[in-house]
Structures are given as C-alpha cells and as structure tokens.
Design a protein around this motif. Structure first.
Motif, mmCIF file in Angstrom:
data_model
loop_
_atom_site.group_PDB
_atom_site.id
_atom_site.type_symbol
_atom_site.label_atom_id
_atom_site.label_comp_id
_atom_site.label_asym_id
_atom_site.label_seq_id
_atom_site.Cartn_x
_atom_site.Cartn_y
_atom_site.Cartn_z
ATOM 1 N N TRP A 86 8.294 5.367 -1.587
ATOM 2 C CA TRP A 86 9.740 5.465 -1.365
ATOM 3 C C TRP A 86 10.044 5.491 0.133
ATOM 4 C CZ3 TRP A 86 13.038 9.511 0.399
ATOM 5 C CH2 TRP A 86 14.397 9.301 0.141
ATOM 6 N N LEU A 87 9.202 6.199 0.908
ATOM 7 C CA LEU A 87 9.409 6.248 2.352
ATOM 8 C C LEU A 87 9.062 4.920 3.018
ATOM 9 C CD1 LEU A 87 8.037 9.809 3.154
ATOM 10 C CD2 LEU A 87 10.416 9.056 3.211
ATOM 11 N N ALA A 106 6.362 9.830 -3.316
ATOM 12 C CA ALA A 106 7.178 9.854 -2.099
ATOM 13 C C ALA A 106 6.755 8.799 -1.080
ATOM 14 C CB ALA A 106 7.117 11.240 -1.465
ATOM 15 N N GLY A 111 11.745 2.357 1.804
ATOM 16 C CA GLY A 111 13.038 2.805 2.299
ATOM 17 C C GLY A 111 13.988 3.058 1.152
#
Length: 96
Positions: A90-91, A87, A94
């Motif tokens: 991905w954060l 995660a 973006g």
C-alpha cells in the motif's frame, strides 16, 4: 484429571424359552437366536463397575517460562509479518 460420568446404558436382555425347550436371549424389541444350546451361567456385576471413570487425558502442566516467551515471540512475529505484507504494498503503490 477428568471424570467421565457418561456411561452407556445397558441393554435390557431377557432369557426366554421356546415351546421346544430351547433357550434364547431377547431384547425388548428384537429377538436373538442361538444355533446351539447355550449354558447359562450366573453373572454378578462388580460394585465398582458403575462408578465414574477417572482418566489422565487432561493433566494440568507446569508452565515453562521459556516456552511462554517463545510463543509470545512467534505471535508478535506473525502479526508484524502480516502488517508488513498488507502495509508495504500500500505504501509502495500509494494511496488511491
């Protein structure tokens, strides 16, 4: 305790005599020859030999509460690390 009932089957051996008088052991499909004369002794099987064998390979153990808690914490930490590894990039990058 585990009971092992899979005992190997015994081969069928027959004591046979040649025309020369020599004794030899043979199975149903093959023959076994001895170089020298053999002395044949009587063999009696132990009556307890065919009973199932009991081993201590799987013994129920008492559950240690501290060990169970430690295992639970390791599983939770592994799952949390996997979520962060997937995660977090991905954060940071973006959503596409």
């Amino acid at each position: 305790m585990t009971i092992q009932a899979n005992l190997p089957s015994e081969p069928v051996w027959c004591l046979d005599r040649r025309n020369s008088g020599h004794l030899f052991w043979r199975r149903e499909s093959s023959r076994v020859k001895f170089r020298c004369d053999v002395e044949v002794l009587e063999f009696t099987k132990d009556p307890h030999e065919d009973q199932p064998v009991i081993t201590d390979s799987v013994v129920p153990r008492r559950r240690d509460p501290a060990g169970l808690l430690a295992n639970l914490l390791v599983v939770c930490a592994t799952c949390l690390a996997a979520i962060v590894v997937v995660a977090l990039p991905w954060l940071l990058i973006g959503p596409a």
